[in-house]
Design a protein around this motif. Structure first.
Motif, PDB file in Angstrom:
ATOM      1  N   GLN A  11      29.865  23.526  18.351  1.00  0.00           N
ATOM      2  CA  GLN A  11      31.075  23.075  19.162  1.00  0.00           C
ATOM      3  C   GLN A  11      31.981  23.747  17.751  1.00  0.00           C
ATOM      4  O   GLN A  11      32.908  24.381  18.729  1.00  0.00           O
ATOM      5  CB  GLN A  11      31.211  21.631  19.694  1.00  0.00           C
ATOM      6  N   ALA A  12      31.828  22.787  17.374  1.00  0.00           N
ATOM      7  CA  ALA A  12      32.884  23.292  15.541  1.00  0.00           C
ATOM      8  C   ALA A  12      33.111  24.506  15.895  1.00  0.00           C
ATOM      9  O   ALA A  12      34.128  25.901  15.312  1.00  0.00           O
ATOM     10  CB  ALA A  12      32.628  22.991  14.681  1.00  0.00           C
ATOM     11  N   MET A  13      31.803  25.717  15.754  1.00  0.00           N
ATOM     12  CA  MET A  13      32.215  27.042  15.523  1.00  0.00           C
ATOM     13  C   MET A  13      32.041  27.938  17.078  1.00  0.00           C
ATOM     14  O   MET A  13      32.689  28.699  16.765  1.00  0.00           O
ATOM     15  CB  MET A  13      30.019  27.318  15.215  1.00  0.00           C
ATOM     16  N   ALA A  14      32.634  27.362  17.341  1.00  0.00           N
ATOM     17  CA  ALA A  14      32.696  27.705  19.185  1.00  0.00           C
ATOM     18  C   ALA A  14      35.061  27.703  18.999  1.00  0.00           C
ATOM     19  O   ALA A  14      34.919  29.102  19.167  1.00  0.00           O
ATOM     20  CB  ALA A  14      32.572  26.879  20.565  1.00  0.00           C
ATOM     21  N   VAL A  15      35.021  26.759  17.959  1.00  0.00           N
ATOM     22  CA  VAL A  15      36.289  26.406  18.055  1.00  0.00           C
ATOM     23  C   VAL A  15      36.750  27.359  16.758  1.00  0.00           C
ATOM     24  O   VAL A  15      37.512  27.881  16.476  1.00  0.00           O
ATOM     25  CB  VAL A  15      36.823  25.290  17.723  1.00  0.00           C
ATOM     26  N   GLN A  16      36.099  26.934  15.491  1.00  0.00           N
ATOM     27  CA  GLN A  16      36.544  27.774  13.995  1.00  0.00           C
ATOM     28  C   GLN A  16      36.168  29.273  13.810  1.00  0.00           C
ATOM     29  O   GLN A  16      36.159  29.589  12.977  1.00  0.00           O
ATOM     30  CB  GLN A  16      36.120  26.707  13.245  1.00  0.00           C
ATOM     31  N   GLY A  17      34.934  29.764  14.854  1.00  0.00           N
ATOM     32  CA  GLY A  17      33.957  30.488  14.753  1.00  0.00           C
ATOM     33  C   GLY A  17      32.911  30.261  13.126  1.00  0.00           C
ATOM     34  O   GLY A  17      33.018  29.443  12.860  1.00  0.00           O
ATOM     35  N   GLU A  18      32.278  31.076  13.137  1.00  0.00           N
ATOM     36  CA  GLU A  18      30.811  31.580  12.891  1.00  0.00           C
ATOM     37  C   GLU A  18      31.322  31.151  10.866  1.00  0.00           C
ATOM     38  O   GLU A  18      31.016  32.451  10.203  1.00  0.00           O
ATOM     39  CB  GLU A  18      29.928  32.154  13.114  1.00  0.00           C
ATOM     40  N   ARG A  19      31.782  30.261  10.559  1.00  0.00           N
ATOM     41  CA  ARG A  19      32.502  29.972   9.523  1.00  0.00           C
ATOM     42  C   ARG A  19      30.590  30.191   8.262  1.00  0.00           C
ATOM     43  O   ARG A  19      29.872  29.417   8.455  1.00  0.00           O
ATOM     44  CB  ARG A  19      33.540  28.874   9.123  1.00  0.00           C
ATOM     45  N   PRO A  20      31.242  30.712   6.824  1.00  0.00           N
ATOM     46  CA  PRO A  20      29.670  30.823   6.894  1.00  0.00           C
ATOM     47  C   PRO A  20      29.122  29.187   6.062  1.00  0.00           C
ATOM     48  O   PRO A  20      28.161  28.393   6.316  1.00  0.00           O
ATOM     49  CB  PRO A  20      30.030  30.882   5.499  1.00  0.00           C
ATOM     50  N   GLU A  21      30.101  27.871   5.800  1.00  0.00           N
ATOM     51  CA  GLU A  21      29.958  26.639   5.307  1.00  0.00           C
ATOM     52  C   GLU A  21      29.665  25.715   6.902  1.00  0.00           C
ATOM     53  O   GLU A  21      28.618  24.675   7.061  1.00  0.00           O
ATOM     54  CB  GLU A  21      31.148  25.794   4.843  1.00  0.00           C
ATOM     55  N   LEU A  22      29.770  26.491   7.885  1.00  0.00           N
ATOM     56  CA  LEU A  22      29.913  25.946   9.103  1.00  0.00           C
ATOM     57  C   LEU A  22      28.289  26.061   9.169  1.00  0.00           C
ATOM     58  O   LEU A  22      27.331  25.776   9.945  1.00  0.00           O
ATOM     59  CB  LEU A  22      30.338  26.433  10.518  1.00  0.00           C
ATOM     60  N   LEU A  23      28.136  27.654   9.683  1.00  0.00           N
ATOM     61  CA  LEU A  23      26.000  28.233   9.568  1.00  0.00           C
ATOM     62  C   LEU A  23      25.252  27.399   8.873  1.00  0.00           C
ATOM     63  O   LEU A  23      24.093  27.229   8.687  1.00  0.00           O
ATOM     64  CB  LEU A  23      26.384  29.535   8.979  1.00  0.00           C
ATOM     65  N   ALA A  24      25.718  27.548   7.247  1.00  0.00           N
ATOM     66  CA  ALA A  24      25.057  26.101   5.864  1.00  0.00           C
ATOM     67  C   ALA A  24      24.687  24.991   6.987  1.00  0.00           C
ATOM     68  O   ALA A  24      23.517  24.932   6.578  1.00  0.00           O
ATOM     69  CB  ALA A  24      25.659  26.039   5.369  1.00  0.00           C
ATOM     70  N   ALA A  25      25.684  24.077   7.132  1.00  0.00           N
ATOM     71  CA  ALA A  25      25.424  22.726   7.744  1.00  0.00           C
ATOM     72  C   ALA A  25      24.339  23.090   9.237  1.00  0.00           C
ATOM     73  O   ALA A  25      23.593  22.212   9.351  1.00  0.00           O
ATOM     74  CB  ALA A  25      26.778  22.234   8.048  1.00  0.00           C
ATOM     75  N   LEU A  26      24.639  23.706   9.792  1.00  0.00           N
ATOM     76  CA  LEU A  26      23.888  24.010  11.005  1.00  0.00           C
ATOM     77  C   LEU A  26      22.276  24.056  10.905  1.00  0.00           C
ATOM     78  O   LEU A  26      21.674  23.505  11.202  1.00  0.00           O
ATOM     79  CB  LEU A  26      24.623  25.540  11.543  1.00  0.00           C
ATOM     80  N   GLY A  27      22.049  25.120  10.150  1.00  0.00           N
ATOM     81  CA  GLY A  27      20.683  25.615   8.849  1.00  0.00           C
ATOM     82  C   GLY A  27      19.774  24.621   8.376  1.00  0.00           C
ATOM     83  O   GLY A  27      18.923  24.108   9.305  1.00  0.00           O
ATOM     84  N   ARG A  28      21.073  23.911   7.865  1.00  0.00           N
ATOM     85  CA  ARG A  28      20.078  22.200   7.346  1.00  0.00           C
ATOM     86  C   ARG A  28      19.802  21.350   8.380  1.00  0.00           C
ATOM     87  O   ARG A  28      18.841  20.958   8.108  1.00  0.00           O
ATOM     88  CB  ARG A  28      20.856  21.338   5.932  1.00  0.00           C
TER      89      ARG A  28
END
Length: 79
Positions: free
Chosen positions: A26-43
């Motif tokens: 949901q955060a990525m849908a709003v904020q875009g696929e930022r590297p820190e969000l992608l890393a958190a998602l990966g973890r």
């Protein structure tokens, strides 16, 4: 929605990977696929045992952000 990507922010999701993954998406849908969000998602995906998805998210984080030893380590743990 603001997603805290620091470890304290992620700790509040311990044991609730499905909720954390949904919140990150949901955060990525709003904020875009930022590297820190992608890393958190990966973890979180790794924690949930969803290794192929975790690898994709972590590779995307590496491709779009600065070099990160931590992401490389997490990526290696998925194999």
């Amino acid at each position: 929605m603001h997603w805290k990507t620091h470890r304290g922010g992620e700790r509040r999701w311990l044991g609730r990977s499905a909720e954390a993954i949904a919140a990150l998406r949901q955060a990525m849908a709003v904020q875009g696929e930022r590297p820190e969000l992608l890393a958190a998602l990966g973890r979180q995906l790794k924690s949930a045992g969803r290794h192929p998805e975790a690898v994709a998210a972590l590779r995307a984080a590496l491709a779009s952000g600065p070099p990160s030893a931590e992401i490389h380590v997490t990526l290696g743990q998925c194999y």
